[in-house]
Design a protein around this motif. Structure first.
Motif, PDB file in Angstrom:
ATOM      1  N   ARG A 180      -7.500   9.311   4.976  1.00 46.36           N
ATOM      2  CA  ARG A 180      -6.715   8.088   5.195  1.00 46.36           C
ATOM      3  C   ARG A 180      -5.710   8.281   6.316  1.00 46.36           C
ATOM      4  NH1 ARG A 180      -2.439   6.728   0.706  1.00 46.36           N
ATOM      5  NH2 ARG A 180      -1.706   8.683   1.622  1.00 46.36           N
ATOM      6  N   ASP A 181      -5.040   9.442   6.332  1.00 50.32           N
ATOM      7  CA  ASP A 181      -4.073   9.713   7.404  1.00 50.32           C
ATOM      8  C   ASP A 181      -4.766   9.772   8.759  1.00 50.32           C
ATOM      9  OD1 ASP A 181      -2.156   9.805   5.438  1.00 50.32           O
ATOM     10  OD2 ASP A 181      -2.153  12.004   5.298  1.00 50.32           O
TER      11      ASP A 181
ATOM     12  N   SER B 109     -10.973   0.225  13.284  1.00 50.91           N
ATOM     13  CA  SER B 109     -10.009   1.212  12.786  1.00 50.91           C
ATOM     14  C   SER B 109      -9.238   0.670  11.592  1.00 50.91           C
ATOM     15  CB  SER B 109      -9.045   1.618  13.907  1.00 50.91           C
ATOM     16  OG  SER B 109      -9.738   2.248  14.964  1.00 50.91           O
ATOM     17  N   GLN B 110      -8.900  -0.624  11.635  1.00 48.27           N
ATOM     18  CA  GLN B 110      -8.214  -1.235  10.499  1.00 48.27           C
ATOM     19  C   GLN B 110      -9.101  -1.229   9.252  1.00 48.27           C
ATOM     20  OE1 GLN B 110      -7.230  -5.063  12.145  1.00 48.27           O
ATOM     21  NE2 GLN B 110      -5.173  -4.412  12.782  1.00 48.27           N
TER      22      GLN B 110
ATOM     23  N   ALA C 284      -8.459   0.648   5.627  1.00 45.75           N
ATOM     24  CA  ALA C 284      -8.545  -0.045   4.338  1.00 45.75           C
ATOM     25  C   ALA C 284      -9.526   0.659   3.407  1.00 45.75           C
ATOM     26  CB  ALA C 284      -8.965  -1.492   4.565  1.00 45.75           C
ATOM     27  N   ALA C 285     -10.663   1.103   3.948  1.00 42.70           N
ATOM     28  CA  ALA C 285     -11.648   1.797   3.127  1.00 42.70           C
ATOM     29  C   ALA C 285     -11.107   3.136   2.623  1.00 42.70           C
ATOM     30  CB  ALA C 285     -12.931   2.015   3.922  1.00 42.70           C
ATOM     31  N   ALA C 286     -10.388   3.851   3.482  1.00 41.14           N
ATOM     32  CA  ALA C 286      -9.818   5.133   3.085  1.00 41.14           C
ATOM     33  C   ALA C 286      -8.746   4.941   2.008  1.00 41.14           C
ATOM     34  CB  ALA C 286      -9.233   5.851   4.297  1.00 41.14           C
ATOM     35  N   GLU C 287      -7.935   3.886   2.145  1.00 38.75           N
ATOM     36  CA  GLU C 287      -6.901   3.612   1.153  1.00 38.75           C
ATOM     37  C   GLU C 287      -7.528   3.241  -0.192  1.00 38.75           C
ATOM     38  OE1 GLU C 287      -3.292   3.263  -0.630  1.00 38.75           O
ATOM     39  OE2 GLU C 287      -3.720   4.054   1.395  1.00 38.75           O
TER      40      GLU C 287
ATOM     41  N   VAL D 193      -8.649   6.351  -1.885  1.00 34.44           N
ATOM     42  CA  VAL D 193      -7.519   7.084  -2.460  1.00 34.44           C
ATOM     43  C   VAL D 193      -7.091   6.463  -3.784  1.00 34.44           C
ATOM     44  CG1 VAL D 193      -5.078   7.645  -2.150  1.00 34.44           C
ATOM     45  CG2 VAL D 193      -6.678   7.978  -0.261  1.00 34.44           C
ATOM     46  N   GLN D 194      -7.003   5.127  -3.833  1.00 29.30           N
ATOM     47  CA  GLN D 194      -6.618   4.459  -5.065  1.00 29.30           C
ATOM     48  C   GLN D 194      -7.638   4.687  -6.177  1.00 29.30           C
ATOM     49  OE1 GLN D 194      -3.700   3.077  -5.597  1.00 29.30           O
ATOM     50  NE2 GLN D 194      -3.097   3.521  -3.476  1.00 29.30           N
ATOM     51  N   ARG D 195      -8.930   4.697  -5.806  1.00 29.03           N
ATOM     52  CA  ARG D 195      -9.980   4.944  -6.804  1.00 29.03           C
ATOM     53  C   ARG D 195      -9.819   6.327  -7.416  1.00 29.03           C
ATOM     54  NH1 ARG D 195     -14.702   7.629  -7.023  1.00 29.03           N
ATOM     55  NH2 ARG D 195     -14.461   8.322  -4.853  1.00 29.03           N
ATOM     56  N   LEU D 196      -9.574   7.321  -6.584  1.00 32.68           N
ATOM     57  CA  LEU D 196      -9.449   8.687  -7.085  1.00 32.68           C
ATOM     58  C   LEU D 196      -8.162   8.873  -7.884  1.00 32.68           C
ATOM     59  CD1 LEU D 196     -10.789  10.631  -3.988  1.00 32.68           C
ATOM     60  CD2 LEU D 196     -11.880  10.422  -6.208  1.00 32.68           C
ATOM     61  N   ARG D 197      -7.112   8.148  -7.503  1.00 37.97           N
ATOM     62  CA  ARG D 197      -5.881   8.228  -8.284  1.00 37.97           C
ATOM     63  C   ARG D 197      -6.072   7.640  -9.674  1.00 37.97           C
ATOM     64  NH1 ARG D 197      -1.223   6.626  -3.790  1.00 37.97           N
ATOM     65  NH2 ARG D 197      -0.949   8.749  -2.939  1.00 37.97           N
ATOM     66  N   GLN D 198      -6.771   6.514  -9.741  1.00 36.62           N
ATOM     67  CA  GLN D 198      -7.061   5.929 -11.050  1.00 36.62           C
ATOM     68  C   GLN D 198      -7.954   6.846 -11.872  1.00 36.62           C
ATOM     69  OE1 GLN D 198      -8.674   2.049 -10.355  1.00 36.62           O
ATOM     70  NE2 GLN D 198      -6.727   1.167  -9.694  1.00 36.62           N
TER      71      GLN D 198
END
Length: 265
Positions: free
Chosen positions: A87-88, A128-129, A133-136, A139-144
């Motif tokens: 994501r970064d 790039s945008q 969005a896909a990377a974010e 990240v949210q999926r893995l956090r959940q």
């Protein structure tokens, strides 16, 4: 005349009559049944890993949302770190694409570059945008998914089974706990076809258990299947039975006394 009068008198028959009344209590049908938890749920883990520790054993009463066990998830932790790095990286590419597009905007105003080249830079910004969005989202999926390492109770009840111990390998197909809601309880009985029309929802029933001599538990007919099973010629009836003090245990064999409403015909 006297003989005739006596003959007429002796030929009379005297009977006592009374008016028939319906028995308000009606009949009672005793049927066997088995107590079941109102809700019984197998508890499994959504995340894979190793069991770090468990907090509740069999017989423990738990509240909704209470922690039952915690799982170590090294693979998910590593995937989350990689997703955050990706994501970064996507965010850095977006910053570069925006600055490049701004420079090409200025060059286009001076007619140094073509419109097609400028459109390509604008497209790179949009791409790039989308990558950010896909990377974010990843990240949210893995956090959940990482949050699932905490196994919690979906409802208040009693732990009736524990199938894991510390250090066990956990996956989504493995049963960790069995949770049962014991207040109220369910009782299912099969009513013969001959009495099916006399059982209605809302009727009070009396449940007894041989081991609890002299104790009567009052429940209520919650619902019926409203159909006759073609194989057994019986109708399934569900009884809701309060169990606030926990004296009745799920799985117990009981006798259910159903009051039968008399037909009005």
């Amino acid at each position: 005349s006297v003989l005739e009068a006596r003959t007429i008198e002796q030929s009379k028959l005297y009977v006592k009559t009374t008016q028939a009344k319906r028995n308000g209590a009606g009949r009672t049908l005793a049927l066997p049944g088995t107590l079941q938890g109102y809700v019984q749920s197998p508890i499994s883990a959504r995340a894979s890993g190793y069991l770090k520790h468990w907090t509740k054993d069999i017989g423990a009463k738990v509240a909704k949302g209470e922690l039952l066990a915690e799982i170590e998830t090294p693979e998910i932790d590593q995937q989350l770190s990689q997703a955050m790095a990706a994501r970064d990286q996507a965010a850095s590419n977006l910053v570069l694409a925006k600055s490049t597009a701004e420079r090409w905007e200025n060059l286009r105003k001076k007619d140094v570059v073509s419109q097609q080249d400028l459109d390509e830079r604008r497209s790179a910004v949009a791409q790039s945008q989308a990558n950010v969005a896909a990377a974010e989202a990843n990240v949210q999926r893995l956090r959940q998914l990482e949050d699932f390492r905490h196994v919690v109770a979906p409802f208040a009840g009693v732990i009736t089974r524990r199938n894991v111990d510390v250090g066990d390998l956990i996956d989504s197909s493995r049963l960790l706990f069995m949770l049962s809601q014991t207040d109220p309880l369910r009782v299912y009985v099969s009513v013969p076809q001959a009495y099916a029309q006399l059982v209605k929802a809302g009727q009070e029933v009396v449940v007894t258990q041989a081991e609890l001599s002299g104790q009567r538990f009052v429940g209520q007919v919650a619902r019926t299947s409203a159909s006759i099973d073609a194989v057994t010629r019986t109708m399934q009836v569900e009884v809701a039975l309060p169990n606030g003090d926990g004296r009745l245990l799920p799985g117990s064999y009981v006798q259910v006394a159903l009051p039968l409403q008399e037909s009005q015909s």
